[in-house]
Design an enzyme around this catalytic site. Sequence first.
Site, PDB file in Angstrom:
ATOM      1  N   HIS A 166       0.789  -1.325   0.092  1.00 58.12           N
ATOM      2  CA  HIS A 166      -0.098   0.100  -0.095  1.00 58.12           C
ATOM      3  C   HIS A 166       0.950   1.436  -0.072  1.00 58.12           C
ATOM      4  O   HIS A 166       0.485   2.167  -0.729  1.00 58.12           O
ATOM      5  CB  HIS A 166      -0.995   0.000   1.218  1.00 58.12           C
ATOM      6  CG  HIS A 166      -1.846  -1.192   1.258  1.00 58.12           C
ATOM      7  ND1 HIS A 166      -1.992  -1.943   2.494  1.00 58.12           N
ATOM      8  CD2 HIS A 166      -3.019  -1.338   0.574  1.00 58.12           C
ATOM      9  CE1 HIS A 166      -3.029  -2.624   2.386  1.00 58.12           C
ATOM     10  NE2 HIS A 166      -3.531  -2.621   1.279  1.00 58.12           N
ATOM     11  N   ARG A 200      -2.374  -6.289  -8.420  1.00 55.14           N
ATOM     12  CA  ARG A 200      -1.363  -7.169  -7.862  1.00 55.14           C
ATOM     13  C   ARG A 200      -1.328  -8.202  -9.214  1.00 55.14           C
ATOM     14  O   ARG A 200      -0.235  -8.793  -9.561  1.00 55.14           O
ATOM     15  CB  ARG A 200      -1.380  -7.903  -6.645  1.00 55.14           C
ATOM     16  CG  ARG A 200      -0.958  -6.971  -5.451  1.00 55.14           C
ATOM     17  CD  ARG A 200      -1.653  -7.665  -4.081  1.00 55.14           C
ATOM     18  NE  ARG A 200      -2.894  -7.606  -4.050  1.00 55.14           N
ATOM     19  CZ  ARG A 200      -3.870  -7.360  -3.327  1.00 55.14           C
ATOM     20  NH1 ARG A 200      -3.395  -7.700  -1.889  1.00 55.14           N
ATOM     21  NH2 ARG A 200      -5.098  -7.134  -3.071  1.00 55.14           N
ATOM     22  N   LYS A 251     -17.174  -5.892   8.767  1.00 57.62           N
ATOM     23  CA  LYS A 251     -16.184  -6.958   8.434  1.00 57.62           C
ATOM     24  C   LYS A 251     -15.304  -7.242   9.502  1.00 57.62           C
ATOM     25  O   LYS A 251     -14.274  -7.925   9.469  1.00 57.62           O
ATOM     26  CB  LYS A 251     -15.322  -6.304   7.259  1.00 57.62           C
ATOM     27  CG  LYS A 251     -16.027  -6.447   5.721  1.00 57.62           C
ATOM     28  CD  LYS A 251     -14.702  -6.640   4.644  1.00 57.62           C
ATOM     29  CE  LYS A 251     -15.400  -6.977   3.525  1.00 57.62           C
ATOM     30  NZ  LYS A 251     -14.505  -6.571   2.240  1.00 57.62           N
ATOM     31  N   SER A 301      -3.079  -7.584   3.140  1.00 56.41           N
ATOM     32  CA  SER A 301      -3.056  -7.353   4.596  1.00 56.41           C
ATOM     33  C   SER A 301      -3.734  -8.624   5.337  1.00 56.41           C
ATOM     34  O   SER A 301      -3.363  -9.098   6.214  1.00 56.41           O
ATOM     35  CB  SER A 301      -4.408  -6.229   4.814  1.00 56.41           C
ATOM     36  OG  SER A 301      -3.847  -5.124   4.388  1.00 56.41           O
TER      37      SER A 301
HETATM   38  P1  ADP Z   1      -6.135  -6.053   0.800  1.00 61.75           P
HETATM   39  O1  ADP Z   1      -6.865  -6.226   1.936  1.00 61.75           O
HETATM   40  O2  ADP Z   1      -6.390  -6.665  -0.394  1.00 61.75           O
HETATM   41  O3  ADP Z   1      -4.566  -5.950   1.339  1.00 61.75           O
HETATM   42  P2  ADP Z   1      -7.139  -3.206   0.571  1.00 61.75           P
HETATM   43  O4  ADP Z   1      -8.614  -3.067   0.338  1.00 61.75           O
HETATM   44  O5  ADP Z   1      -6.648  -2.442   1.807  1.00 61.75           O
HETATM   45  O6  ADP Z   1      -6.431  -4.295   0.509  1.00 61.75           O
HETATM   46  O7  ADP Z   1      -6.411  -2.628  -0.854  1.00 61.75           O
HETATM   47  C1  ADP Z   1      -6.606  -1.190  -1.116  1.00 61.75           C
HETATM   48  C2  ADP Z   1      -5.642  -1.006  -2.476  1.00 61.75           C
HETATM   49  O8  ADP Z   1      -4.424  -1.459  -2.289  1.00 61.75           O
HETATM   50  C3  ADP Z   1      -6.403  -1.975  -3.683  1.00 61.75           C
HETATM   51  O9  ADP Z   1      -6.329  -1.252  -4.829  1.00 61.75           O
HETATM   52  C4  ADP Z   1      -5.422  -3.071  -3.715  1.00 61.75           C
HETATM   53  O10 ADP Z   1      -5.491  -3.696  -4.877  1.00 61.75           O
HETATM   54  C5  ADP Z   1      -4.227  -2.445  -3.249  1.00 61.75           C
HETATM   55  N1  ADP Z   1      -3.082  -3.211  -3.001  1.00 61.75           N
HETATM   56  C6  ADP Z   1      -2.937  -3.846  -1.614  1.00 61.75           C
HETATM   57  N2  ADP Z   1      -1.900  -4.651  -1.452  1.00 61.75           N
HETATM   58  C7  ADP Z   1      -1.107  -4.281  -2.612  1.00 61.75           C
HETATM   59  C8  ADP Z   1       0.072  -4.372  -2.988  1.00 61.75           C
HETATM   60  N3  ADP Z   1       0.886  -5.453  -2.458  1.00 61.75           N
HETATM   61  N4  ADP Z   1       0.682  -3.973  -4.004  1.00 61.75           N
HETATM   62  C9  ADP Z   1      -0.076  -3.062  -4.916  1.00 61.75           C
HETATM   63  N5  ADP Z   1      -1.343  -2.706  -4.504  1.00 61.75           N
HETATM   64  C10 ADP Z   1      -1.725  -3.271  -3.493  1.00 61.75           C
END
Ligand code: ADP
Length: 156
Positions: free
Chosen positions: A17, A90, A41, A127
């Site tokens: 992120h 990703r 959630k 996450s």
């Molecule tokens: P997650 O629970 O999938 O980690 P979030 O809902 O917090 O994710 O994700 C927010 C945004 O960050 C989304 O656009 C997601 O695709 C992106 N994202 C999450 N992890 C990564 C990563 N490792 N690299 C690039 N983008 C990411």
Amino acid sequence: MTTALCPGSFDPPTLGHVDIIERCATAFDHVVVGVIENPSKKPLFSAEERMQMLEKVFEETPSVVVVTFQGLLVDFAKSRDVDVIVKGLRGVADFEYEQQMAQMNHRLSGIDTMFMATNPGYGYLSSSLVKEVAKLGGEVAAMLPANVYEALKERI
Ligand code: ADP
């Protein structure tokens, strides 16, 4: 002046992120990081805690502001005068879901979504997987900002 919105759950924020937000801060004048509250959630960290963790990470980047929100993403985007929504991708699994969301959000509001390819070093990070590994005793220090790692260790 162009403002980008990086929305997400950030439960907790990972270096994946952080990398996307940093690259947005280079490409756009302002970046709003929108932390989705989503209490249904049952997140590990409250929206306030997730916001504070991200604020700490970006405390020296004044063009990045972190805000929590609930409800429709496009309503929040309009309330903050956002020009574009930016999502990290990703791989194909992210793409399929994100393309549908992007098209729906454009239909609802006229706001476009841009995709930023993940840094290959962080493509495996999510996450939920980081939390699962940490709960089972795996070492996740290299996957998180230092303040987030400390908070996760304590919470688990
Ligand atoms: P997650 O629970 O999938 O980690 P979030 O809902 O917090 O994710 O994700 C927010 C945004 O960050 C989304 O656009 C997601 O695709 C992106 N994202 C999450 N992890 C990564 C990563 N490792 N690299 C690039 N983008 C990411």
